[in-house]
Scaffold this active site. Sequence first.
Site, PDB file in Angstrom:
ATOM      1  N   PHE A  41      44.641   2.905 -15.589  1.00 45.05           N
ATOM      2  CA  PHE A  41      45.171   4.295 -15.176  1.00 45.05           C
ATOM      3  C   PHE A  41      45.594   4.970 -16.328  1.00 45.05           C
ATOM      4  O   PHE A  41      46.312   4.555 -16.881  1.00 45.05           O
ATOM      5  CB  PHE A  41      46.358   3.972 -14.282  1.00 45.05           C
ATOM      6  CG  PHE A  41      46.671   5.246 -13.558  1.00 45.05           C
ATOM      7  CD1 PHE A  41      46.249   5.815 -12.586  1.00 45.05           C
ATOM      8  CD2 PHE A  41      47.909   5.731 -14.244  1.00 45.05           C
ATOM      9  CE1 PHE A  41      46.815   7.023 -11.961  1.00 45.05           C
ATOM     10  CE2 PHE A  41      48.549   6.860 -13.706  1.00 45.05           C
ATOM     11  CZ  PHE A  41      47.805   7.709 -12.658  1.00 45.05           C
ATOM     12  N   ASP A  82      47.563   3.211 -24.600  1.00 45.60           N
ATOM     13  CA  ASP A  82      48.382   3.927 -23.690  1.00 45.60           C
ATOM     14  C   ASP A  82      49.499   3.238 -23.404  1.00 45.60           C
ATOM     15  O   ASP A  82      49.509   2.297 -22.598  1.00 45.60           O
ATOM     16  CB  ASP A  82      47.361   4.283 -22.362  1.00 45.60           C
ATOM     17  CG  ASP A  82      48.159   5.148 -21.487  1.00 45.60           C
ATOM     18  OD1 ASP A  82      49.511   5.086 -21.439  1.00 45.60           O
ATOM     19  OD2 ASP A  82      47.741   5.264 -20.448  1.00 45.60           O
ATOM     20  N   LYS A  96      56.690   8.335 -19.819  1.00 41.89           N
ATOM     21  CA  LYS A  96      57.824   7.893 -18.857  1.00 41.89           C
ATOM     22  C   LYS A  96      58.986   7.714 -19.295  1.00 41.89           C
ATOM     23  O   LYS A  96      59.919   8.393 -19.052  1.00 41.89           O
ATOM     24  CB  LYS A  96      57.057   6.370 -18.116  1.00 41.89           C
ATOM     25  CG  LYS A  96      55.942   6.782 -17.075  1.00 41.89           C
ATOM     26  CD  LYS A  96      55.600   5.597 -16.291  1.00 41.89           C
ATOM     27  CE  LYS A  96      54.588   6.034 -15.201  1.00 41.89           C
ATOM     28  NZ  LYS A  96      53.363   5.996 -15.512  1.00 41.89           N
TER      29      LYS A  96
HETATM   30  C1  LIG Z   1      52.099   6.856 -15.285  1.00 41.33           C
HETATM   31  C2  LIG Z   1      51.033   6.664 -16.198  1.00 41.33           C
HETATM   32  C3  LIG Z   1      50.313   7.846 -16.760  1.00 41.33           C
HETATM   33  C4  LIG Z   1      50.349   9.314 -16.363  1.00 41.33           C
HETATM   34  O1  LIG Z   1      51.577   9.728 -16.355  1.00 41.33           O
HETATM   35  P1  LIG Z   1      52.054  11.108 -15.765  1.00 41.33           P
HETATM   36  O2  LIG Z   1      53.411  11.333 -16.523  1.00 41.33           O
HETATM   37  O3  LIG Z   1      52.028  10.624 -14.232  1.00 41.33           O
HETATM   38  O4  LIG Z   1      51.019  12.029 -15.912  1.00 41.33           O
HETATM   39  C5  LIG Z   1      49.408   7.608 -17.875  1.00 41.33           C
HETATM   40  N1  LIG Z   1      49.099   6.137 -18.076  1.00 41.33           N
HETATM   41  C6  LIG Z   1      50.009   5.387 -17.820  1.00 41.33           C
HETATM   42  C7  LIG Z   1      49.565   3.784 -18.544  1.00 41.33           C
HETATM   43  C8  LIG Z   1      50.797   5.405 -16.982  1.00 41.33           C
HETATM   44  O5  LIG Z   1      51.581   4.354 -16.195  1.00 41.33           O
END
Ligand SMILES: *Cc1c(COP(=O)(O)O)cnc(C)c1O
Length: 405
Positions: free
Chosen positions: A138, A225, A254
Amino acid sequence: MNAPETVIADPEPHVMHTYARLPMAMSHGRGCWVWDTAGKRYLDGLGGIAVNTLGHAHPKLVPALQEQIGRLIHTSNYYASPLQENLASTLCELSGLDRVFFCNSGLEANEAALKIARKFGHDKGIARPEIIVYEKAFHGRSIATLSATANPKIHAGFEPLVEGFVRVPLNDVAAIDEVANTRPNVVAVFLEVIQGEGGVNPATTDYLRAIRRLCDENDWLLMLDEVQCGIGRTGKWFAHQWAGILPDVMPLAKGLGSGVPVGAVVCGPRAATVLQPGNHGTTFGGNALAMRAGIETLRIMREDRLLENASAVGAALRAGLVRELSDVTGVVEIRGQGLMLGIELDRPCGELLGRAAEAGLLLSVTAERVVRLVPPLILNAPEADQIVAILCPLIESFLQETVPS
Ligand SMILES: *Cc1c(COP(=O)(O)O)cnc(C)c1O
């Protein structure tokens, strides 16, 4: 997320229905506790989805942000920003990397990473660069990041997807070797160190080391990521540090601002100068309020030793879950690290979100059958015990009342 069982009337007729929400509305919070508008109290096992690093209304964060708001919220990226340099230098110090681009969210950080990878390819003469991505990954909801995401439900309705992604299974070195041998246009490998939305699935240390080596041999960028698993959540500043490797590109978001929106892409020497003036930009990114939130979050994390806390309390929480649940029929696996934990069941369990809230505990269910806990990093041992005490009986009764599928 699961819809409430019976919806009588739409309580928010002017809000677009992109979420199936529970009916309770949160009013205020303190530490790891949140109160709804009816006065009911919840233990926060979700932390705003791994965002509220310092919990709610942290006594050191609140006055700093109040001071910043009274001084300067935003100017623009036309002028030098000592606050950006301050936060960037700390992120570089903690990561061992070189330069940072600031944005506002996880998908924006990932979007910037994807642009860096493509331009890195173009700069060395690859006109149609490809990026290796993962099953169950994701990366966000923009058109490019949803294309990098694996879940077909997230793609549905938004095709055509962005091209240039090659998908492989996680922790399978042979699969990525095969790509290395057959696809000359690959420029980067892009993965979560611990997949979050995909069900709390860690990349193994051996696998991370193997792809670091493969990236070096093939002149690919390793892009990790760490939007969800970074910023101390696993007990190190960044989850890849457990494997003793360095990425070339690391998107963050986050937990970085403890709830104030802030994203960042941290880059090592091979990626730090790929983007030049005019190649990328953002109006809000790097604004003074967001930078101050990041600076204070990292400062307070150090001062209050929250990495050690995430490790110790995370281990205690995990031990409690294992003690209560490992012999329960229907519990498949308990996994994760620090304060990023998943409990996989043998059946879809979205309704546990509502049942837990009813019982006074906030959590999430991801990948349909994984209960996920990503609480604030200030969680203490008694609070971890309370999570176990509320959650485990709920899971047991849910498993008794339902059948596997
Ligand atoms: C939540 C998340 C995203 C997206 O972040 P947003 O601030 O909602 O755009 C991307 N990568 C990972 C691993 C995430 O957990």
